[in-house]
Design a protein around this motif. Structure first.
Motif, PDB file in Angstrom:
ATOM      1  N   ALA A 444     -10.387  24.413 -30.225  1.00  0.00           N
ATOM      2  CA  ALA A 444     -11.643  24.245 -29.490  1.00  0.00           C
ATOM      3  C   ALA A 444     -12.810  24.087 -30.455  1.00  0.00           C
ATOM      4  N   GLN A 445     -12.751  24.787 -31.578  1.00  0.00           N
ATOM      5  CA  GLN A 445     -13.825  24.681 -32.557  1.00  0.00           C
ATOM      6  C   GLN A 445     -13.918  23.268 -33.117  1.00  0.00           C
ATOM      7  N   GLU A 446     -12.776  22.633 -33.390  1.00  0.00           N
ATOM      8  CA  GLU A 446     -12.792  21.246 -33.863  1.00  0.00           C
ATOM      9  C   GLU A 446     -13.345  20.318 -32.792  1.00  0.00           C
ATOM     10  N   CYS A 447     -13.057  20.620 -31.529  1.00  0.00           N
ATOM     11  CA  CYS A 447     -13.607  19.795 -30.436  1.00  0.00           C
ATOM     12  C   CYS A 447     -15.132  19.889 -30.397  1.00  0.00           C
ATOM     13  N   VAL A 448     -15.651  21.093 -30.524  1.00  0.00           N
ATOM     14  CA  VAL A 448     -17.103  21.268 -30.545  1.00  0.00           C
ATOM     15  C   VAL A 448     -17.701  20.544 -31.742  1.00  0.00           C
ATOM     16  N   ARG A 449     -17.031  20.636 -32.888  1.00  0.00           N
ATOM     17  CA  ARG A 449     -17.516  19.953 -34.084  1.00  0.00           C
ATOM     18  C   ARG A 449     -17.561  18.443 -33.862  1.00  0.00           C
ATOM     19  N   THR A 450     -16.575  17.915 -33.149  1.00  0.00           N
ATOM     20  CA  THR A 450     -16.557  16.477 -32.838  1.00  0.00           C
ATOM     21  C   THR A 450     -17.771  16.086 -31.986  1.00  0.00           C
ATOM     22  N   VAL A 451     -18.074  16.914 -30.990  1.00  0.00           N
ATOM     23  CA  VAL A 451     -19.231  16.633 -30.127  1.00  0.00           C
ATOM     24  C   VAL A 451     -20.525  16.691 -30.936  1.00  0.00           C
ATOM     25  N   ILE A 452     -20.645  17.678 -31.825  1.00  0.00           N
ATOM     26  CA  ILE A 452     -21.867  17.830 -32.619  1.00  0.00           C
ATOM     27  C   ILE A 452     -22.013  16.663 -33.600  1.00  0.00           C
ATOM     28  N   GLU A 453     -20.883  16.228 -34.184  1.00  0.00           N
ATOM     29  CA  GLU A 453     -20.947  15.085 -35.097  1.00  0.00           C
ATOM     30  C   GLU A 453     -21.420  13.830 -34.374  1.00  0.00           C
ATOM     31  N   GLU A 454     -21.069  13.712 -33.109  1.00  0.00           N
ATOM     32  CA  GLU A 454     -21.435  12.511 -32.333  1.00  0.00           C
ATOM     33  C   GLU A 454     -22.885  12.559 -31.854  1.00  0.00           C
ATOM     34  N   PHE A 455     -23.343  13.727 -31.428  1.00  0.00           N
ATOM     35  CA  PHE A 455     -24.656  13.808 -30.775  1.00  0.00           C
ATOM     36  C   PHE A 455     -25.639  14.774 -31.435  1.00  0.00           C
ATOM     37  N   GLY A 456     -25.173  15.553 -32.401  1.00  0.00           N
ATOM     38  CA  GLY A 456     -26.031  16.604 -32.940  1.00  0.00           C
ATOM     39  C   GLY A 456     -27.212  16.115 -33.743  1.00  0.00           C
ATOM     40  N   ASP A 457     -27.072  14.977 -34.444  1.00  0.00           N
ATOM     41  CA  ASP A 457     -28.149  14.488 -35.305  1.00  0.00           C
ATOM     42  C   ASP A 457     -29.190  13.663 -34.560  1.00  0.00           C
ATOM     43  N   GLN A 458     -28.970  13.382 -33.292  1.00  0.00           N
ATOM     44  CA  GLN A 458     -29.910  12.565 -32.531  1.00  0.00           C
ATOM     45  C   GLN A 458     -31.058  13.433 -32.014  1.00  0.00           C
ATOM     46  N   GLU A 459     -32.247  12.840 -31.970  1.00  0.00           N
ATOM     47  CA  GLU A 459     -33.412  13.577 -31.498  1.00  0.00           C
ATOM     48  C   GLU A 459     -33.307  13.807 -29.997  1.00  0.00           C
ATOM     49  N   ARG A 460     -33.506  15.046 -29.601  1.00  0.00           N
ATOM     50  CA  ARG A 460     -33.475  15.404 -28.187  1.00  0.00           C
ATOM     51  C   ARG A 460     -34.786  16.084 -27.808  1.00  0.00           C
ATOM     52  N   GLU A 461     -35.253  15.815 -26.608  1.00  0.00           N
ATOM     53  CA  GLU A 461     -36.514  16.367 -26.150  1.00  0.00           C
ATOM     54  C   GLU A 461     -36.384  17.841 -25.768  1.00  0.00           C
ATOM     55  N   ASP A 462     -35.175  18.266 -25.432  1.00  0.00           N
ATOM     56  CA  ASP A 462     -34.951  19.638 -25.000  1.00  0.00           C
ATOM     57  C   ASP A 462     -33.716  20.173 -25.698  1.00  0.00           C
ATOM     58  N   ASP A 463     -33.563  21.504 -25.690  1.00  0.00           N
ATOM     59  CA  ASP A 463     -32.351  22.050 -26.281  1.00  0.00           C
ATOM     60  C   ASP A 463     -31.179  21.860 -25.324  1.00  0.00           C
ATOM     61  N   ALA A 464     -29.968  22.094 -25.807  1.00  0.00           N
ATOM     62  CA  ALA A 464     -28.767  21.858 -25.010  1.00  0.00           C
ATOM     63  C   ALA A 464     -27.652  22.772 -25.495  1.00  0.00           C
ATOM     64  N   CYS A 465     -26.655  22.955 -24.639  1.00  0.00           N
ATOM     65  CA  CYS A 465     -25.484  23.767 -24.974  1.00  0.00           C
ATOM     66  C   CYS A 465     -24.214  23.021 -24.602  1.00  0.00           C
ATOM     67  N   VAL A 466     -23.137  23.314 -25.343  1.00  0.00           N
ATOM     68  CA  VAL A 466     -21.818  22.773 -25.027  1.00  0.00           C
ATOM     69  C   VAL A 466     -20.809  23.907 -25.177  1.00  0.00           C
ATOM     70  N   LEU A 467     -19.858  23.973 -24.234  1.00  0.00           N
ATOM     71  CA  LEU A 467     -18.809  24.984 -24.248  1.00  0.00           C
ATOM     72  C   LEU A 467     -17.465  24.284 -24.036  1.00  0.00           C
ATOM     73  N   VAL A 468     -16.494  24.570 -24.895  1.00  0.00           N
ATOM     74  CA  VAL A 468     -15.170  23.967 -24.809  1.00  0.00           C
ATOM     75  C   VAL A 468     -14.145  25.077 -24.614  1.00  0.00           C
ATOM     76  N   ALA A 469     -13.282  24.916 -23.616  1.00  0.00           N
ATOM     77  CA  ALA A 469     -12.183  25.838 -23.356  1.00  0.00           C
ATOM     78  C   ALA A 469     -10.879  25.060 -23.383  1.00  0.00           C
ATOM     79  N   ARG A 470      -9.947  25.497 -24.232  1.00  0.00           N
ATOM     80  CA  ARG A 470      -8.667  24.803 -24.402  1.00  0.00           C
ATOM     81  C   ARG A 470      -7.524  25.749 -23.996  1.00  0.00           C
ATOM     82  N   VAL A 471      -6.704  25.264 -23.070  1.00  0.00           N
ATOM     83  CA  VAL A 471      -5.588  26.077 -22.586  1.00  0.00           C
ATOM     84  C   VAL A 471      -4.482  26.104 -23.638  1.00  0.00           C
ATOM     85  N   VAL A 472      -4.169  27.329 -24.077  1.00  0.00           N
ATOM     86  CA  VAL A 472      -3.158  27.506 -25.118  1.00  0.00           C
ATOM     87  C   VAL A 472      -1.759  27.484 -24.507  1.00  0.00           C
ATOM     88  N   ASP A 473      -0.789  26.875 -25.220  1.00  0.00           N
ATOM     89  CA  ASP A 473       0.614  26.843 -24.726  1.00  0.00           C
ATOM     90  C   ASP A 473       1.133  28.271 -24.565  1.00  0.00           C
TER      91      ASP A 473
END
Length: 473
Positions: A444-473
């Protein structure tokens, strides 16, 4: 469109005169007109400390430019004739004001004849009738505020006895009850044997200038205080937000370890400026029956009131969930809480209750972006049950949906603003396009890192949050 002079409307483009003094006067008036035009074109908000400070600076600059214009105009005036004072040796007093004499006057006191001569402007400044005799040096203090008598006495004594130039500022009371602040300069006039025969002085009314300087000082102090308060409030909001949001530097480990456990990670992204601290939150909590509560939301607004309201709302959400309340009715409780609060507020949230034993997700939403479900390298938006914004409608009812999950499924929850300048379906499409990269992630941490790499450096007018939950085998 060229600026219009305050003194000569409609003549902003007149050619500059050839005479050097006239040219200076024209330039000074042009500058004053341009400053005045900018001042009038700058919005003034009395409740805004910065706006008051800016206008105080403009007003002070206009007073200085008006003084400059007046002094330059006097260069074209004829100075008084020294022959008017035959008992004194020739001297060169400053030019007497002419038609533009509103704020500068001149005077002479002849010590040999005890005569006093005031210009019309001096009479105007002190508020006396020009037909009345000019006051002698002994009578002059009657115009001055009692608190300033010692200063005037020191100035006059130093000039007459020690031959020092006059230079001081004091306040006078006019017969009509108004008060003016004046600056007096001058010198002693010596006769042939070096004795003081007379004293001349120039009186300059600086009331408006001093008023502007005080206004500037007060507005600057107010601006600095407001800035300090704003910075302090911002830090309180940041501290409160950091205290409420789980400090997930890595994946969150819940006590449940069996099949169907969740691998969790989340991240908070600040606004571009970092000065707008909003009410966005994410949270995960293992409940007494081993279910897992996931929530993400946004309370509208910014600053300490919003972050404190967010903390209250999150606390109520946790307490209600621990009591066993399902997501739909839980949102009804939160809606009542906001609706009954002293200060009206609006909020959005998505609340999920995950049961590891059956790998079942029950969720509800209140005007919030729906969770995204990624499975086998593709993603889809979960159909949202009915739900309006929290605080928008008294007695609102909230539906809930149940979704079966599989091992390896990935659930992505987010707040508006995660994808800059995109909301609703447009934001979902950008996030769903990450499906192949999320499928290749090992946690899940790598998934969050992927989202941040895609959108984290872009200027945003407001703050935002992302939460990832991955079902473990």
């Amino acid at each position: 469109m060229p600026h219009v002079f305050a003194d000569r409307p409609g003549h902003a483009t007149d050619p500059a005169p050839r005479d050097p003094v006239a040219s200076l006067i024209t330039q000074a008036r042009r500058l004053r007109g341009e400053v005045d035009a900018v001042r009038r074109g700058t919005p003034r908000t009395d409740g805004d400390a910065r706006s008051r400070w800016q206008h105080a600076l403009y007003d002070l600059a206009l007073h200085h430019l008006s003084d400059l214009d007046e002094h330059l105009a006097q260069l074209n005036e004829e100075p008084p004739d020294p022959a008017d004072f035959p008992e004194a040796a020739p001297f060169a007093p400053p030019p007497a004001p002419g038609p533009r004499h509103g704020r500068t006057g001149s005077a002479e006191w002849n010590l040999l004849t005890d005569e006093a001569h005031w210009s019309a402007a001096w009479y105007e400044i002190v508020g006396l009738d020009p037909s009345t005799p000019a006051l002698t040096l002994d009578e002059l203090p009657s115009l001055v505020r009692p608190e300033d008598h010692p200063l005037l006495t020191t100035m006059v004594t130093g000039c007459l006895i020690d031959g020092r130039p006059l230079d001081g500022e004091f306040r006078i009371r006019r017969p009509d009850g108004t008060e003016r602040t004046v600056h007096m300069t001058g010198e002693p006039v010596l006769d042939a044997d070096g004795s003081t025969a007379a004293m001349w002085a120039v009186l300059h009314d600086v009331t408006e200038r001093r008023h502007s300087e005080r206004a500037l000082h007060e507005s600057h102090a107010s601006f600095r205080h407001a800035h300090h308060v704003e910075r302090a409030a911002h830090q309180v909001a940041v501290d409160l937000q950091e205290a409420v949001l789980p400090p997930w530097g890595g994946p969150l480990r819940l006590p449940h370890r069996g099949p169907g456990a969740l691998d969790l990670a989340a991240h908070h992204l600040p606004s571009a400026t970092g000065t707008l601290v909003g009410g966005d939150w994410y949270d995960a909590l293992e409940l007494p029956d081993s279910d897992v509560l996931l929530s993400i939301g946004d309370l509208a607004g910014h600053g300490v009131p919003v972050t404190s309201g967010m903390a209250l709302l999150l606390g109520a959400l946790r307490a209600t969930a621990v009591s066993g309340t399902a997501p739909g009715p839980l949102l009804g409780v939160l809606n009542h809480l906001l609706d009954a609060s002293v200060q009206p507020a609006l909020g959005s949230t998505a609340v999920c209750r995950y049961r590891p034993a059956s790998r079942t997700l029950t969720w509800a939403q209140a005007g919030h972006p729906a969770p995204l479900l990624f499975r086998d390298g593709t993603g889809r938006v979960l159909p949202p049950p009915d739900g309006v914004l929290l605080g928008a409608s008294s007695g609102a009812r909230y539906g809930q949906s149940e979704v079966p999950l599989h091992a390896g499924d990935l659930l992505l929850l987010h707040t508006d603003g995660l994808v800059p300048r995109r909301t609703g379906p447009a934001a979902h499409r950008r996030l769903l396009a990450l499906a192949p990269r999320l499928a290749a992630a090992r946690s899940a941490q790598e998934c969050v890192r992927t989202v941040i790499e895609e959108f984290g450096d872009q200027e945003r007018e407001d703050d935002a949050c992302v939460l990832v939950a991955r079902v473990v085998d």
